[in-house]
Design a protein around this motif. Structure first.
Motif, PDB file in Angstrom:
ATOM      1  N   SER A 152     -12.560   2.649 -18.328  1.00 49.23           N
ATOM      2  CA  SER A 152     -11.207   2.665 -18.307  1.00 49.23           C
ATOM      3  C   SER A 152     -10.803   2.886 -16.863  1.00 49.23           C
ATOM      4  O   SER A 152     -11.450   3.464 -15.891  1.00 49.23           O
ATOM      5  CB  SER A 152     -10.897   4.050 -18.904  1.00 49.23           C
ATOM      6  OG  SER A 152      -9.282   4.433 -18.525  1.00 49.23           O
TER       7      SER A 152
ATOM      8  N   HIS B 261      -6.923  11.668 -16.211  1.00 48.12           N
ATOM      9  CA  HIS B 261      -6.826  10.258 -16.262  1.00 48.12           C
ATOM     10  C   HIS B 261      -5.051  10.155 -15.518  1.00 48.12           C
ATOM     11  O   HIS B 261      -4.366  11.267 -15.389  1.00 48.12           O
ATOM     12  CB  HIS B 261      -6.787   9.569 -17.447  1.00 48.12           C
ATOM     13  CG  HIS B 261      -5.900  10.211 -18.694  1.00 48.12           C
ATOM     14  ND1 HIS B 261      -4.912   9.607 -19.666  1.00 48.12           N
ATOM     15  CD2 HIS B 261      -5.603  11.514 -18.823  1.00 48.12           C
ATOM     16  CE1 HIS B 261      -4.451  10.390 -20.314  1.00 48.12           C
ATOM     17  NE2 HIS B 261      -4.722  11.475 -20.053  1.00 48.12           N
TER      18      HIS B 261
ATOM     19  N   THR C  29     -17.805   3.664 -22.114  1.00 45.85           N
ATOM     20  CA  THR C  29     -16.587   3.849 -21.734  1.00 45.85           C
ATOM     21  C   THR C  29     -16.114   2.964 -20.429  1.00 45.85           C
ATOM     22  O   THR C  29     -16.602   3.148 -19.477  1.00 45.85           O
ATOM     23  CB  THR C  29     -16.038   5.308 -21.521  1.00 45.85           C
ATOM     24  OG1 THR C  29     -16.223   6.171 -22.868  1.00 45.85           O
ATOM     25  CG2 THR C  29     -14.579   5.470 -21.414  1.00 45.85           C
TER      26      THR C  29
END
Length: 65
Positions: free
Chosen positions: A45, A26, A43
């Protein structure tokens, strides 16, 4: 010693097949970090850029003497 090959999957092009712990890459600004995180199929993100299955844990080789 056997080495596990890590196969990275670009996110969000490919999402994990099931909920669980994964190795992730990330980003925070210009920095990238590798971590272990719990991901779900839902998820979402903006910081997650790739995921991979966790490698197998280390195991000592037993030698015959």
């Amino acid at each position: 010693m056997r080495e596990s090959k890590i196969v990275w999957h670009k996110y969000p092009d490919e999402k994990p097949p099931k909920d669980g712990l994964f190795l992730i890459t990330h980003k925070f600004g210009n920095k990238k970090e590798v971590a272990i995180a719990y991901l779900t199929k839902d998820t979402n993100s903006n910081n997650l850029i790739a995921w991979a299955k966790l490698p197998k844990p280390y195991e000592e080789e037993i030698r015959d003497e």
